[in-house]
Write an enzyme that holds these catalytic residues in place. Structure first.
Site, PDB file in Angstrom:
ATOM      1  N   SER A 212       0.808  -1.000   0.037  1.00 26.50           N
ATOM      2  CA  SER A 212      -0.093  -0.116  -0.002  1.00 26.50           C
ATOM      3  C   SER A 212       0.870   1.141   0.027  1.00 26.50           C
ATOM      4  O   SER A 212       1.984   1.221   0.364  1.00 26.50           O
ATOM      5  CB  SER A 212      -0.861   0.028   1.306  1.00 26.50           C
ATOM      6  OG  SER A 212      -1.500   1.222   1.565  1.00 26.50           O
TER       7      SER A 212
ATOM      8  N   TYR B 106      -1.968  -0.792  10.738  1.00 23.09           N
ATOM      9  CA  TYR B 106      -2.357  -1.362   9.599  1.00 23.09           C
ATOM     10  C   TYR B 106      -0.952  -1.053   8.855  1.00 23.09           C
ATOM     11  O   TYR B 106      -0.331  -2.079   7.974  1.00 23.09           O
ATOM     12  CB  TYR B 106      -3.623  -0.681   9.077  1.00 23.09           C
ATOM     13  CG  TYR B 106      -3.659  -0.799   7.525  1.00 23.09           C
ATOM     14  CD1 TYR B 106      -3.409   0.038   6.688  1.00 23.09           C
ATOM     15  CD2 TYR B 106      -3.772  -2.147   7.206  1.00 23.09           C
ATOM     16  CE1 TYR B 106      -3.404  -0.143   5.417  1.00 23.09           C
ATOM     17  CE2 TYR B 106      -3.741  -2.440   5.731  1.00 23.09           C
ATOM     18  CZ  TYR B 106      -3.532  -1.188   5.033  1.00 23.09           C
ATOM     19  OH  TYR B 106      -3.610  -1.540   3.407  1.00 23.09           O
TER      20      TYR B 106
ATOM     21  N   LYS C  95       2.072  -3.710   6.820  1.00 19.50           N
ATOM     22  CA  LYS C  95       2.521  -3.769   5.405  1.00 19.50           C
ATOM     23  C   LYS C  95       3.808  -3.357   5.113  1.00 19.50           C
ATOM     24  O   LYS C  95       4.492  -4.218   4.271  1.00 19.50           O
ATOM     25  CB  LYS C  95       1.666  -2.547   4.447  1.00 19.50           C
ATOM     26  CG  LYS C  95       0.061  -2.837   4.262  1.00 19.50           C
ATOM     27  CD  LYS C  95      -0.017  -4.218   3.549  1.00 19.50           C
ATOM     28  CE  LYS C  95      -1.666  -4.435   3.288  1.00 19.50           C
ATOM     29  NZ  LYS C  95      -1.924  -5.565   2.456  1.00 19.50           N
TER      30      LYS C  95
HETATM   31  C1  WQD Z   1      -9.380   9.544   0.944  1.00 17.63           C
HETATM   32  C2  WQD Z   1      -9.701  11.025   1.347  1.00 17.63           C
HETATM   33  C3  WQD Z   1      -9.754  11.682   3.572  1.00 17.63           C
HETATM   34  C4  WQD Z   1     -13.795   9.462   4.246  1.00 17.63           C
HETATM   35  C5  WQD Z   1      -6.901   4.511   2.808  1.00 17.63           C
HETATM   36  C6  WQD Z   1      -5.611   3.963   3.561  1.00 17.63           C
HETATM   37  C7  WQD Z   1      -4.878   3.239   2.568  1.00 17.63           C
HETATM   38  C8  WQD Z   1      -5.817   2.424   1.669  1.00 17.63           C
HETATM   39  C9  WQD Z   1      -6.870   3.208   1.153  1.00 17.63           C
HETATM   40  C10 WQD Z   1      -5.903  -0.051   2.503  1.00 17.63           C
HETATM   41  C11 WQD Z   1      -8.872  11.594   2.303  1.00 17.63           C
HETATM   42  C12 WQD Z   1     -11.374  12.034   2.790  1.00 17.63           C
HETATM   43  C13 WQD Z   1     -12.690  10.200   3.665  1.00 17.63           C
HETATM   44  C14 WQD Z   1     -14.754  10.391   4.617  1.00 17.63           C
HETATM   45  C15 WQD Z   1     -13.482  12.242   3.893  1.00 17.63           C
HETATM   46  N1  WQD Z   1      -6.355   1.229   2.302  1.00 17.63           N
HETATM   47  N2  WQD Z   1     -12.631  11.309   3.466  1.00 17.63           N
HETATM   48  N3  WQD Z   1     -14.536  11.805   4.465  1.00 17.63           N
HETATM   49  O1  WQD Z   1      -7.302   7.442   3.731  1.00 17.63           O
HETATM   50  O2  WQD Z   1      -6.240   7.815   1.576  1.00 17.63           O
HETATM   51  O3  WQD Z   1      -6.337   5.661   2.416  1.00 17.63           O
HETATM   52  O4  WQD Z   1      -7.602   3.814   2.331  1.00 17.63           O
HETATM   53  O5  WQD Z   1      -5.018  -0.394   1.654  1.00 17.63           O
HETATM   54  O6  WQD Z   1      -3.973   2.277   3.135  1.00 17.63           O
HETATM   55  O7  WQD Z   1      -4.791   4.774   4.189  1.00 17.63           O
HETATM   56  O8  WQD Z   1      -8.442   6.719   1.915  1.00 17.63           O
HETATM   57  O9  WQD Z   1     -10.927   6.800   1.235  1.00 17.63           O
HETATM   58  O10 WQD Z   1     -10.266   6.752   3.805  1.00 17.63           O
HETATM   59  O11 WQD Z   1      -9.820   8.871   2.400  1.00 17.63           O
HETATM   60  O12 WQD Z   1     -13.406  13.548   3.692  1.00 17.63           O
HETATM   61  O13 WQD Z   1     -15.695  10.131   5.138  1.00 17.63           O
HETATM   62  O14 WQD Z   1     -11.048  11.346   1.579  1.00 17.63           O
HETATM   63  O15 WQD Z   1      -9.458  12.675   4.489  1.00 17.63           O
HETATM   64  O16 WQD Z   1      -8.393  12.822   1.968  1.00 17.63           O
HETATM   65  P1  WQD Z   1      -6.974   6.836   2.630  1.00 17.63           P
HETATM   66  P2  WQD Z   1      -9.926   7.395   2.172  1.00 17.63           P
END
Ligand code: WQD
Length: 333
Positions: A124, A148, A152
Site C-alpha cells: 500500500s 495497519y 504492510k
Molecule cells: C481519502 C480522502 C480523507 C472519508 C486509506 C488507507 C490506505 C488504503 C486506502 C488500504 C482523504 C477523505 C474520507 C470520509 C473524507 N487502504 N475522506 N470523508 O485514507 O487515503 O487511504 O484507504 O490499503 O492504506 O490509508 O483513503 O478513502 O479513507 O480517504 O473527507 O468520510 O477522503 O480525509 O483525504 P485514504 P480514504
C-alpha cells in the site's frame, strides 16, 4: 498458470481473480470471509463462466494453509488476505500484527516447503507515510503512521529478507494508491461491512440515502481546494497491474511498483464528479481533519509502465459510474 489468490473473495482479490481467469489462468481462492461473502465465487463464475475452487482458510493456521498446497501445485501466489482498516488497527494493534504478519509468514514458509517461490504481495502507498513531495517514486523514504500501514511495511521487509536469504524467490511488492470503482458488470465491487471508512463507499451510501451526509475531513490542507488529494485508481486497472506483474516479472529478486494513475483528485473533486456522472446529490459538511490523514498522496507510475508495460485505462468518470452501478445492481438483487 495455476495461481493461489489469498483474500480472493475480497474487493481487489475478486477483481484480480476475474482478470486472471479471463486470461486463461487457473485461479484457486483461499479466504476466511472475515470481510467478504462466499457468493462472490458465484459472481466470478457469472462474469467469467469459470467457478474458481474455494477454500475457507485461516492463513494463520498452518494446517489449513498446508492443505491448499497439499491439494494443489501452484505456479504463483497473489497474497491479498489481511486486515486493512486504518482506524481499527489503531484500536486493535495486536490483532493486526498477529493476523497480518503471522499469515504472511506461514504462507511463505508453506510456499517454500512445496516449491512455490513466486509471490505477489498486496502492499500500500501508506508505506510512504507523509511524502516530502508528490508524485511519489518507489525509492522514496518509507515510514508509517498506523499499525495497519506498519504491517504492510514489515511484511515488505520480511519478504525482502527472505529473498536475500534465498535468491530463488521472485517477490513483487505492489503499492496501491486509492482503489475505487467496480467491475463494469456491476456484479462485484466494494462492499464494506458497516459504515465505510473510505471516501467512495461512503459517498455511494450518502447518494443512496443510506447515510445522511458526507463529512469532508478538513478543507485547510495545502491543496487546490483545501481538501485532501489522493490518486484514485479503478479497481480493474489495479487488477490488471497484478496480471502484468504475474506475466512480466520472470526473474528472481524483489520488485517494487507503485500502482496509481499519477493524477490526484481532491475530496470535493470526487464529490462533484460523482454527482455529475450519476445525476445524484451528495450532501456534505466540512468537519475537522481526520487524525493521521496527509494532505496529498499521488503516484509516479512510470516504473510499472516502463518495466511491466502497465498503465491505467479508466478515468474518474468510469470510477464514479461503476461505483454507483454496483450499488444499483445490488439493490436489484
Ligand atoms: C481519502 C480522502 C480523507 C472519508 C486509506 C488507507 C490506505 C488504503 C486506502 C488500504 C482523504 C477523505 C474520507 C470520509 C473524507 N487502504 N475522506 N470523508 O485514507 O487515503 O487511504 O484507504 O490499503 O492504506 O490509508 O483513503 O478513502 O479513507 O480517504 O473527507 O468520510 O477522503 O480525509 O483525504 P485514504 P480514504
Amino acid at each position: 498458470m495455476r495461481v493461489l489468490v489469498t483474500g480472493g473473495t475480497g474487493y481487489i482479490g475478486s477483481h484480480t481473480a476475474v482478470e486472471l481467469i479471463k486470461r486463461g489462468n487457473e485461479v484457486i481462492i483461499a479466504d476466511n470471509l472475515s470481510n467478504s461473502q462466499e457468493n462472490v465465487i458465484d459472481k466470478i463464475k457469472e462474469i467469467t463462466g469459470v467457478k474458481p475452487k474455494f477454500y475457507l482458510t485461516e492463513l494463520t493456521n498452518r494446517e489449513e494453509t498446508e492443505k491448499l498446497f497439499k491439494e494443489n501445485k501452484f505456479d504463483a501466489v497473489i497474497h491479498f488476505a489481511g486486515l486493512k482498516a486504518v482506524g481499527e488497527s489503531c484500536l486493535k494493534p495486536l490483532m493486526y500484527y498477529n493476523n497480518n504478519l503471522t499469515s504472511s509468514i506461514i504462507l511463505a514458509e508453506t510456499m517454500a516447503k512445496y516449491g512455490c517461490k513466486k509471490l505477489i504481495f498486496s502492499s500500500s502507498a501508506t508505506v510512504y507515510g507523509e511524502p516530502e513531495r508528490v508524485p511519489i517514486k518507489e525509492d522514496f523514504p518509507l515510514s508509517t503512521t498506523n499499525p495497519y500501514g506498519t504491517t504492510k511495511l514489515m511484511i515488505e521487509r520480511i519478504y525482502t529478507d527472505l529473498v536475500k536469504a534465498d535468491p530463488e524467490w521472485n517477490v513483487t511488492l505492489l503499492r496501491y494508491f486509492n482503489p475505487i470503482g467496480a467491475h463494469d458488470s456491476g456484479l462485484i465491487g466494494e462492499k464494506p461491512n458497516g459504515i465505510p471508512n473510505n471516501l467512495m463507499p461512503y459517498i455511494v451510501k450518502v447518494a443512496a440515502g443510506e447515510l445522511y451526509q458526507l463529512s469532508v475531513f478538513g478543507n485547510d490542507y495545502p491543496t487546490h481546494d483545501g481538501t485532501g488529494v489522493r490518486d484514485y485508481i479503478h479497481v480493474t486497472d489495479l487488477a490488471l497491474g497484478h496480471v502484468a506483474a504475474l506475466e512480466k516479472v520472470a526473474e528472481s529478486g524483489v520488485h517494487v511498483y507503485n500502482l496509481g494513475t499519477g493524477t490526484g483528485y481532491s475530496v470535493l473533486d470526487i464529490v462533484k464528479a460523482f454527482e455529475k456522472v450519476n445525476g445524484v446529490k451528495v450532501p456534505y459538511v466540512i468537519t475537522n481533519r481526520r487524525p493521521g490523514d496527509i494532505p496529498e498522496c499521488v503516484a509516479d507510475p512510470t516504473k510499472a509502465y516502463e518495466e511491466l508495460g502497465w498503465k491505467t485505462v479508466y478515468g474518474l468518470e468510469e470510477m464514479c459510474r461503476s461505483s454507483w452501478h454496483f450499488l444499483e445492481k445490488m439493490r436489484e438483487n
